[in-house]
Motif scaffolding. Structure first.
Motif, mmCIF file in Angstrom:
data_model
loop_
_atom_site.group_PDB
_atom_site.id
_atom_site.type_symbol
_atom_site.label_atom_id
_atom_site.label_comp_id
_atom_site.label_asym_id
_atom_site.label_seq_id
_atom_site.Cartn_x
_atom_site.Cartn_y
_atom_site.Cartn_z
ATOM 1 N N ARG A 227 -7.146 -28.423 -6.890
ATOM 2 C CA ARG A 227 -6.227 -29.492 -7.276
ATOM 3 C C ARG A 227 -5.035 -28.944 -8.062
ATOM 4 N NH1 ARG A 227 -6.334 -34.340 -5.012
ATOM 5 N NH2 ARG A 227 -5.407 -35.201 -6.907
ATOM 6 N N HIS A 228 -5.313 -27.972 -8.921
ATOM 7 C CA HIS A 228 -4.259 -27.463 -9.792
ATOM 8 C C HIS A 228 -3.225 -26.654 -9.003
ATOM 9 C CE1 HIS A 228 -2.251 -25.861 -13.320
ATOM 10 N NE2 HIS A 228 -2.383 -24.664 -12.811
ATOM 11 N N TYR A 229 -3.704 -25.745 -8.189
ATOM 12 C CA TYR A 229 -2.777 -24.865 -7.454
ATOM 13 C C TYR A 229 -2.293 -25.490 -6.150
ATOM 14 C CZ TYR A 229 -3.834 -21.030 -10.636
ATOM 15 O OH TYR A 229 -3.954 -20.244 -11.747
ATOM 16 N N GLY A 230 -3.159 -26.237 -5.511
ATOM 17 C CA GLY A 230 -2.834 -26.726 -4.176
ATOM 18 C C GLY A 230 -2.852 -25.571 -3.183
ATOM 19 N N ALA A 231 -2.861 -25.891 -1.899
ATOM 20 C CA ALA A 231 -2.926 -24.834 -0.874
ATOM 21 C C ALA A 231 -1.734 -23.892 -1.011
ATOM 22 C CB ALA A 231 -2.972 -25.475 0.513
ATOM 23 N N GLU A 232 -0.551 -24.459 -1.260
ATOM 24 C CA GLU A 232 0.640 -23.595 -1.355
ATOM 25 C C GLU A 232 0.575 -22.701 -2.588
ATOM 26 O OE1 GLU A 232 2.986 -22.415 0.525
ATOM 27 O OE2 GLU A 232 2.040 -23.588 2.100
ATOM 28 N N GLY A 233 0.032 -23.227 -3.683
ATOM 29 C CA GLY A 233 -0.100 -22.425 -4.893
ATOM 30 C C GLY A 233 -1.064 -21.256 -4.686
ATOM 31 N N LEU A 234 -2.150 -21.525 -3.991
ATOM 32 C CA LEU A 234 -3.113 -20.445 -3.716
ATOM 33 C C LEU A 234 -2.483 -19.401 -2.804
ATOM 34 C CD1 LEU A 234 -6.369 -22.560 -3.188
ATOM 35 C CD2 LEU A 234 -5.699 -21.254 -5.218
ATOM 36 N N ARG A 235 -1.750 -19.870 -1.815
ATOM 37 C CA ARG A 235 -1.076 -18.925 -0.899
ATOM 38 C C ARG A 235 -0.081 -18.071 -1.672
ATOM 39 N NH1 ARG A 235 -0.482 -23.768 2.819
ATOM 40 N NH2 ARG A 235 -2.511 -23.706 3.821
ATOM 41 N N ALA A 236 0.652 -18.705 -2.575
ATOM 42 C CA ALA A 236 1.652 -17.964 -3.351
ATOM 43 C C ALA A 236 0.968 -16.874 -4.185
ATOM 44 C CB ALA A 236 2.433 -18.919 -4.251
ATOM 45 N N HIS A 237 -0.181 -17.203 -4.744
ATOM 46 C CA HIS A 237 -0.924 -16.229 -5.556
ATOM 47 C C HIS A 237 -1.342 -15.018 -4.703
ATOM 48 C CE1 HIS A 237 -4.023 -14.396 -7.987
ATOM 49 N NE2 HIS A 237 -4.918 -14.678 -7.069
ATOM 50 N N ILE A 238 -1.924 -15.300 -3.548
ATOM 51 C CA ILE A 238 -2.376 -14.210 -2.661
ATOM 52 C C ILE A 238 -1.174 -13.379 -2.212
ATOM 53 C CG2 ILE A 238 -3.391 -13.714 -0.384
ATOM 54 C CD1 ILE A 238 -5.504 -14.672 -2.362
ATOM 55 N N ARG A 239 -0.116 -14.044 -1.801
ATOM 56 C CA ARG A 239 1.065 -13.317 -1.287
ATOM 57 C C ARG A 239 1.685 -12.453 -2.375
ATOM 58 N NH1 ARG A 239 2.726 -18.652 1.973
ATOM 59 N NH2 ARG A 239 1.598 -18.126 3.884
ATOM 60 N N GLU A 240 1.709 -12.942 -3.600
ATOM 61 C CA GLU A 240 2.296 -12.157 -4.681
ATOM 62 C C GLU A 240 1.423 -10.930 -4.975
ATOM 63 O OE1 GLU A 240 5.069 -11.965 -5.898
ATOM 64 O OE2 GLU A 240 4.955 -11.132 -7.919
ATOM 65 N N SER A 241 0.110 -11.080 -4.948
ATOM 66 C CA SER A 241 -0.771 -9.912 -5.150
ATOM 67 C C SER A 241 -0.499 -8.856 -4.088
ATOM 68 C CB SER A 241 -2.250 -10.306 -5.062
ATOM 69 O OG SER A 241 -2.583 -11.306 -5.972
ATOM 70 N N VAL A 242 -0.377 -9.307 -2.850
ATOM 71 C CA VAL A 242 -0.155 -8.358 -1.748
ATOM 72 C C VAL A 242 1.221 -7.706 -1.908
ATOM 73 C CG1 VAL A 242 0.102 -8.127 0.753
ATOM 74 C CG2 VAL A 242 -1.716 -9.572 -0.184
ATOM 75 N N ARG A 243 2.211 -8.499 -2.294
ATOM 76 C CA ARG A 243 3.552 -7.929 -2.476
ATOM 77 C C ARG A 243 3.535 -6.864 -3.584
ATOM 78 N NH1 ARG A 243 8.101 -7.907 -5.421
ATOM 79 N NH2 ARG A 243 7.228 -9.190 -7.071
ATOM 80 N N LEU A 244 2.854 -7.152 -4.678
ATOM 81 C CA LEU A 244 2.794 -6.177 -5.764
ATOM 82 C C LEU A 244 2.069 -4.908 -5.321
ATOM 83 C CD1 LEU A 244 2.102 -8.496 -8.835
ATOM 84 C CD2 LEU A 244 4.270 -7.450 -8.112
ATOM 85 N N ALA A 245 1.047 -5.074 -4.494
ATOM 86 C CA ALA A 245 0.339 -3.895 -3.973
ATOM 87 C C ALA A 245 1.276 -3.081 -3.083
ATOM 88 C CB ALA A 245 -0.910 -4.322 -3.205
ATOM 89 N N GLU A 246 2.132 -3.758 -2.335
ATOM 90 C CA GLU A 246 3.116 -3.049 -1.499
ATOM 91 C C GLU A 246 4.098 -2.267 -2.372
ATOM 92 O OE1 GLU A 246 3.106 -6.153 2.304
ATOM 93 O OE2 GLU A 246 4.674 -6.287 0.782
ATOM 94 N N VAL A 247 4.508 -2.894 -3.474
ATOM 95 C CA VAL A 247 5.405 -2.212 -4.420
ATOM 96 C C VAL A 247 4.713 -0.944 -4.937
ATOM 97 C CG1 VAL A 247 6.432 -2.370 -6.734
ATOM 98 C CG2 VAL A 247 6.678 -4.271 -5.126
ATOM 99 N N PHE A 248 3.460 -1.098 -5.348
ATOM 100 C CA PHE A 248 2.727 0.044 -5.894
ATOM 101 C C PHE A 248 2.565 1.139 -4.840
ATOM 102 C CE2 PHE A 248 -1.083 2.438 -6.980
ATOM 103 C CZ PHE A 248 -0.793 2.798 -8.287
ATOM 104 N N GLU A 249 2.211 0.730 -3.633
ATOM 105 C CA GLU A 249 2.024 1.700 -2.546
ATOM 106 C C GLU A 249 3.311 2.504 -2.329
ATOM 107 O OE1 GLU A 249 1.664 -0.050 1.303
ATOM 108 O OE2 GLU A 249 0.847 1.774 2.217
#
Ligand code: PLP
Length: 349
Positions: A227-249
């Motif tokens: 309820r708090h994040y909503g589907a889009e909020g959860l997607r944003a969280h996952i996408r940001e983690s992956v983006r940061l991992a790409e930065v680190f890589e």
């Protein structure tokens, strides 16, 4: 839900319980018509989480009853090798009954190919359990769902919102295609648990879907997260983690003293220190992990995996990103610390 179809889901505490209950259900199903004393064998890749072997130990198969299937260069299960191992066991009079495929292995995030593995399972009439404990969370994003292609063939599937989906421990979602197999394996009704609603089949008794009788109300906190994040909020969280991992890589790849020995998987980057001459060994990498963890600035869990042309076991460092408060500046700062610690290790060695 377990409404119309033959499947259903339950929230367990951990992925370890999920694989154990799946294994027990699978064995109960495979026991029908099997010779008394049949030797049941289970399969998971050499990279599967230790909880699969532990499930075998708890279920009475023993450590040896869970076979380690070889992996390919990407550290994913080799379906042809799985098929051969099952054939060999069948020829030897054993009863192969259970395969655990991992989507996102603990060490490197490797993804076992569910399609070909599912075909092997169908051919040999074995239960297919999918352990997506960490990576399953990424399926909230359509662009990451290709990694579970073939999941239609699974008999059970599990992932942990308590890993990467912003939910406090414990919360492990378990789904099975065949709830009857689960309930047949686990239901037992002593007098003190009998009641009219259960007898009439008017309620679902989740005690029959898990090991404990008592249940925590885990759905509540997950409901709040959704309820708090909503589907889009959860997607944003996952996408940001992956983006940061790409930065680190990219940072690691830009420094010739380091290498990325296996492909980045989602938000997990495995890397190694090679040293200025390219000959830094496992000890240097272990020393680097110790220096970083002792600093208190980050926590790196190392692992050992077969890498390179000779598939030689090597220590690798794992940068796992997934906290809601992690920003790009933290990732860049962590990389700076890693570079400094590596340089210091060279100076003192
Ligand atoms: C792929 C995988 N499976 C299972 C587990 C075990 O999870 P749990 O602590 O929920 O039993 C882990 C934990 O790291 C994991 O990475």
């Amino acid at each position: 839900g377990s409404g119309g179809g033959s499947g259903g889901g339950v929230i367990h505490a951990t992925a370890s319980e999920a694989v154990l209950t799946a294994m027990v259900a699978a064995r109960a199903r495979a026991s029908v018509g099997a010779p008394v004393g049949a030797e049941f064998t289970a399969y998971a890749s050499s990279q599967a989480h230790s909880s699969v072997v532990k499930a075998g130990m708890v279920a009475g198969l023993g450590r040896e009853g869970v076979r380690a299937v070889p992996v390919d260069a990407s550290l994913a299960m080799d379906p042809a090798a799985l098929s051969r191992m099952i054939d060999d066991d069948q020829r030897a009079g054993r009863r192969p009954f259970f395969v655990c495929a991992t989507v996102g292995t603990t060490s490197t995030g490797a993804v076992d190919p569910l399609g070909p593995i599912g075909e092997v399972c169908a051919r040999h009439r074995t239960w297919l359990h999918v352990d997506a404990a960490y990576a399953g969370a990424a399926c909230v994003c359509p662009e990451f769902r290709a990694m579970i292609s073939g999941v239609e063939q699974a008999d059970s599937f599990n992932f942990n919102p308590h890993k990467w989906l912003l939910t406090n421990f414990d919360c492990s979602l378990f789904w099975t295609r065949d709830r009857a197999a689960l309930v047949d394996a686990l239901s037992i009704t002593p007098a003190y648990l009998r009641n009219a609603a259960s007898d009439a089949g008017a309620v679902i008794d989740y005690r029959d879907w898990q090991i404990p009788l008592g249940r925590r109300f885990r759905a509540l906190k997950l409901w709040f997260v959704l309820r708090h994040y909503g589907a889009e909020g959860l997607r944003a969280h996952i996408r940001e983690s992956v983006r940061l991992a790409e930065v680190f890589e990219a940072l690691v790849r830009a420094d010739a003293r380091f290498e990325v020995p296996v492909p980045r998987s989602l938000s997990l980057v495995c890397f190694r220190y090679r040293g200025p001459e390219g000959d830094a060994g496992d000890e240097a990498n272990r020393a680097l992990v110790k220096a970083l963890n002792d600093s208190g600035a980050m926590l790196i869990t190392p692992t050992v995996v077969p890498v390179g042309p000779g598939a030689v076991d090597r220590v690798v460092l794992r940068m796992a990103i997934g906290g809601p408060f992690t920003r790009e500046e933290h990732v860049r700062a962590a990389w700076g610390r890693i570079q400094e610690a590596a340089a210091a290790a060279v100076r003192t060695s």
